[in-house]
Design a protein around this motif. Sequence first.
Motif, PDB file in Angstrom:
ATOM      1  N   GLU A  60      37.659  18.910  -2.216  1.00  0.00           N
ATOM      2  CA  GLU A  60      37.817  20.535  -1.747  1.00  0.00           C
ATOM      3  C   GLU A  60      38.881  21.529  -2.669  1.00  0.00           C
ATOM      4  O   GLU A  60      39.497  20.658  -2.626  1.00  0.00           O
ATOM      5  CB  GLU A  60      37.829  20.504  -0.570  1.00  0.00           C
TER       6      GLU A  60
ATOM      7  N   THR B 218      25.359  25.847  15.281  1.00  0.00           N
ATOM      8  CA  THR B 218      25.226  27.116  14.685  1.00  0.00           C
ATOM      9  C   THR B 218      24.772  28.419  15.143  1.00  0.00           C
ATOM     10  O   THR B 218      24.393  28.096  16.132  1.00  0.00           O
ATOM     11  CB  THR B 218      24.571  27.687  12.923  1.00  0.00           C
TER      12      THR B 218
ATOM     13  N   ALA C  22      29.163  34.073   5.694  1.00  0.00           N
ATOM     14  CA  ALA C  22      29.031  32.694   6.036  1.00  0.00           C
ATOM     15  C   ALA C  22      28.782  32.809   8.112  1.00  0.00           C
ATOM     16  O   ALA C  22      28.841  33.276   8.685  1.00  0.00           O
ATOM     17  CB  ALA C  22      30.268  32.305   5.950  1.00  0.00           C
TER      18      ALA C  22
ATOM     19  N   LEU D 257      29.932  27.128  11.999  1.00  0.00           N
ATOM     20  CA  LEU D 257      29.904  25.794  12.732  1.00  0.00           C
ATOM     21  C   LEU D 257      30.143  26.040  14.174  1.00  0.00           C
ATOM     22  O   LEU D 257      31.429  26.274  14.605  1.00  0.00           O
ATOM     23  CB  LEU D 257      30.206  24.145  11.995  1.00  0.00           C
TER      24      LEU D 257
ATOM     25  N   ASP E  39      36.868  27.872   1.428  1.00  0.00           N
ATOM     26  CA  ASP E  39      36.055  27.614   1.526  1.00  0.00           C
ATOM     27  C   ASP E  39      35.121  27.924   3.003  1.00  0.00           C
ATOM     28  O   ASP E  39      34.417  28.297   3.889  1.00  0.00           O
ATOM     29  CB  ASP E  39      34.292  26.741   1.005  1.00  0.00           C
TER      30      ASP E  39
ATOM     31  N   THR F  59      32.739  26.649   8.913  1.00  0.00           N
ATOM     32  CA  THR F  59      31.334  26.907   8.406  1.00  0.00           C
ATOM     33  C   THR F  59      30.174  26.079   8.808  1.00  0.00           C
ATOM     34  O   THR F  59      30.336  24.414   8.402  1.00  0.00           O
ATOM     35  CB  THR F  59      30.909  28.126   6.501  1.00  0.00           C
ATOM     36  N   THR F  60      28.712  26.475   9.228  1.00  0.00           N
ATOM     37  CA  THR F  60      28.227  25.186   8.693  1.00  0.00           C
ATOM     38  C   THR F  60      27.486  24.366   7.260  1.00  0.00           C
ATOM     39  O   THR F  60      28.022  23.219   7.828  1.00  0.00           O
ATOM     40  CB  THR F  60      26.168  26.481   8.721  1.00  0.00           C
ATOM     41  N   ASP F  61      28.518  25.515   6.122  1.00  0.00           N
ATOM     42  CA  ASP F  61      27.943  24.316   5.270  1.00  0.00           C
ATOM     43  C   ASP F  61      29.649  23.060   5.268  1.00  0.00           C
ATOM     44  O   ASP F  61      29.473  22.500   3.895  1.00  0.00           O
ATOM     45  CB  ASP F  61      28.626  24.985   3.805  1.00  0.00           C
ATOM     46  N   GLN F  62      30.082  22.919   6.539  1.00  0.00           N
ATOM     47  CA  GLN F  62      31.355  22.296   5.962  1.00  0.00           C
ATOM     48  C   GLN F  62      31.371  21.435   7.017  1.00  0.00           C
ATOM     49  O   GLN F  62      32.373  20.877   7.092  1.00  0.00           O
ATOM     50  CB  GLN F  62      32.287  23.380   6.440  1.00  0.00           C
ATOM     51  N   ARG F  63      30.319  21.493   7.477  1.00  0.00           N
ATOM     52  CA  ARG F  63      29.938  20.456   8.581  1.00  0.00           C
ATOM     53  C   ARG F  63      30.653  18.478   7.970  1.00  0.00           C
ATOM     54  O   ARG F  63      30.859  17.631   9.239  1.00  0.00           O
ATOM     55  CB  ARG F  63      28.273  19.637   8.366  1.00  0.00           C
TER      56      ARG F  63
ATOM     57  N   ASP G 280      35.681  34.212   4.208  1.00  0.00           N
ATOM     58  CA  ASP G 280      33.958  34.421   4.210  1.00  0.00           C
ATOM     59  C   ASP G 280      33.060  35.605   5.249  1.00  0.00           C
ATOM     60  O   ASP G 280      32.847  34.764   6.085  1.00  0.00           O
ATOM     61  CB  ASP G 280      33.182  32.893   3.919  1.00  0.00           C
TER      62      ASP G 280
END
Length: 166
Positions: free
Chosen positions: A97, A158, A146, A149, A111, A74-78, A143
């Motif tokens: 994590e 994204t 989400a 990425l 996640d 996801t973008t949060d996992q860059r 998810d």
Amino acid sequence: MVDADAFRTVLGNFATGVTVVTLPGEEPHGITVNAFASLSLDPPVVLVSLDHGTEAHRLLQETDTDAYAVNVLTTDQRGLAEHFAGMSEDGDPFTEESTTTEATGAPVFEDALATVDCTLHDTFTVGDHTIYAGRAEHAAVRDETADPLTFYRGDWGTITDDPVDD
């Protein structure tokens, strides 16, 4: 023959998703991969392509490792993408994590947007890479809300637009 730098530039114009491929073991291993695709629905098989100079390639070739998991980020996992691409050496994502294992014992990030846990089905060597075809033993969307990425023209991104309607 096409110049290597020009070829890389051309291919950089193809937007891809970003994954982290993880390998099971006492010391699990991960690598950022954007060369990931579905290969077959029956049987369910996906592929990842690994450079011969990577530790992941060495582990799959020279040890009894016969499985991998694909974590769609996801973008949060860059930060995960950068860590496993060797761009950052901060911490250990496998301990920092939330991870779990599914069928093969390869770590999956809880996640992640989606995961595919695979046993090695076949390999194909092409030039400086090997394509690892993995039979899906477990697959899950983790998810649904989400944003994925992406990687495009050498940068993270994204999908920002709504899907194109016909």
